[in-house]
Scaffold this motif. Structure first.
Motif, short mmCIF file in Angstrom:
data_model
loop_
_atom_site.label_atom_id
_atom_site.label_comp_id
_atom_site.label_asym_id
_atom_site.label_seq_id
_atom_site.Cartn_x
_atom_site.Cartn_y
_atom_site.Cartn_z
N MET A 88 0.72 -1.15 0.10
CA MET A 88 -0.14 0.05 -0.16
C MET A 88 0.91 1.64 0.27
O MET A 88 0.57 2.41 -0.66
CB MET A 88 -0.92 -0.12 1.29
N ASP A 89 1.97 1.26 0.56
CA ASP A 89 2.56 2.69 0.93
C ASP A 89 3.48 2.75 -0.82
O ASP A 89 3.03 3.77 -0.77
CB ASP A 89 4.00 2.71 1.57
N SER A 90 3.91 1.60 -1.68
CA SER A 90 4.06 2.42 -2.95
C SER A 90 3.17 2.41 -4.35
O SER A 90 3.54 3.89 -4.62
CB SER A 90 4.79 1.18 -3.81
N LEU A 91 1.84 2.59 -3.46
CA LEU A 91 0.59 3.03 -3.90
C LEU A 91 0.48 4.57 -4.03
O LEU A 91 0.18 5.57 -4.47
CB LEU A 91 -0.42 2.43 -3.85
N ASP A 92 0.44 4.68 -2.51
CA ASP A 92 0.62 5.88 -1.84
C ASP A 92 2.33 6.84 -2.36
O ASP A 92 1.68 8.06 -2.93
CB ASP A 92 0.34 6.01 -0.25
N ALA A 93 2.93 6.53 -2.77
CA ALA A 93 4.06 6.53 -3.17
C ALA A 93 3.72 7.41 -4.79
O ALA A 93 3.92 8.49 -5.04
CB ALA A 93 5.02 6.55 -3.19
N GLU A 94 2.91 6.59 -5.62
CA GLU A 94 2.34 6.63 -7.22
C GLU A 94 2.02 7.84 -6.42
O GLU A 94 2.01 8.93 -7.87
CB GLU A 94 2.42 5.83 -7.44
N ILE A 95 0.43 7.83 -6.26
CA ILE A 95 0.42 8.77 -5.95
C ILE A 95 0.63 9.89 -5.46
O ILE A 95 0.79 11.47 -6.20
CB ILE A 95 -0.95 8.17 -5.81
N ASP A 96 1.27 10.12 -4.83
CA ASP A 96 2.01 11.70 -4.33
C ASP A 96 3.15 11.72 -5.74
O ASP A 96 2.67 12.83 -5.61
CB ASP A 96 3.21 11.49 -3.06
N ALA A 97 3.31 10.95 -5.83
CA ALA A 97 4.66 11.45 -7.18
C ALA A 97 3.12 12.33 -7.91
O ALA A 97 4.29 13.20 -9.09
CB ALA A 97 5.42 10.13 -7.88
N LEU A 98 2.57 11.07 -8.73
CA LEU A 98 1.80 12.00 -9.89
C LEU A 98 1.28 13.42 -9.17
O LEU A 98 1.14 14.36 -10.04
CB LEU A 98 0.26 11.02 -10.54
N ALA A 99 0.55 13.75 -8.40
CA ALA A 99 0.01 15.20 -7.65
C ALA A 99 0.99 15.70 -7.94
O ALA A 99 1.05 17.09 -8.15
CB ALA A 99 -0.23 14.42 -6.14
N ARG A 100 2.62 15.64 -7.79
CA ARG A 100 3.70 16.16 -7.67
C ARG A 100 3.57 17.04 -9.06
O ARG A 100 3.79 18.10 -9.28
CB ARG A 100 5.26 16.21 -6.80
N ARG A 101 3.63 15.50 -9.70
CA ARG A 101 3.88 16.16 -11.58
C ARG A 101 2.52 17.06 -12.03
O ARG A 101 2.99 17.90 -12.92
CB ARG A 101 3.54 14.74 -12.97
N ILE A 102 1.22 16.35 -11.75
CA ILE A 102 0.13 17.61 -11.83
C ILE A 102 0.62 19.09 -11.73
O ILE A 102 -0.01 20.22 -12.40
CB ILE A 102 -1.18 17.16 -11.58
N GLU A 103 0.65 19.28 -10.44
CA GLU A 103 0.49 20.51 -10.11
C GLU A 103 1.68 20.91 -10.23
O GLU A 103 1.96 22.06 -10.59
CB GLU A 103 1.27 20.12 -8.55
N ARG A 104 3.60 20.40 -10.99
CA ARG A 104 4.38 21.74 -11.62
C ARG A 104 3.82 21.45 -12.82
O ARG A 104 3.92 22.14 -13.55
CB ARG A 104 5.66 19.56 -11.65
N GLN A 105 3.18 20.74 -13.32
CA GLN A 105 2.24 21.46 -15.57
C GLN A 105 1.30 21.94 -14.99
O GLN A 105 1.18 23.02 -15.67
CB GLN A 105 1.85 19.65 -15.64
N ILE A 106 0.48 22.36 -14.04
CA ILE A 106 -0.33 23.12 -13.66
C ILE A 106 0.15 24.62 -13.53
O ILE A 106 -0.40 25.56 -13.92
CB ILE A 106 -1.24 23.26 -12.31
N ARG A 107 1.53 24.51 -13.09
CA ARG A 107 2.21 25.71 -12.08
C ARG A 107 2.77 26.29 -13.73
O ARG A 107 3.27 26.89 -13.97
CB ARG A 107 3.05 25.84 -11.91
#
Length: 52
Positions: free
Chosen positions: A1-20
């Motif tokens: 489950m930790d790896s899924l959380d890490a993947e979700i966090d990484a995706l969220a960070r990429r999305i935030e960078r793209q939005i900026r």
């Protein structure tokens, strides 16, 4: 489950960078020319016919 959380966090960070990045690009664009928009709208008499 930790790896899924890490993947979700990484995706969220990429999305935030793209939005900026996209916000920065949009801020650099010139204002839209309202005259052109009105002229283009007036040249199309019946927009429903465009999609027949």
């Amino acid at each position: 489950m930790d790896s899924l959380d890490a993947e979700i966090d990484a995706l969220a960070r990429r999305i935030e960078r793209q939005i900026r990045r996209n916000e920065a690009r949009l801020a650099e664009l010139p204002d839209f020319d309202r005259e052109w928009r009105e002229a283009a709208t007036a040249s199309v008499s019946d927009t429903d016919r465009l999609f027949l």
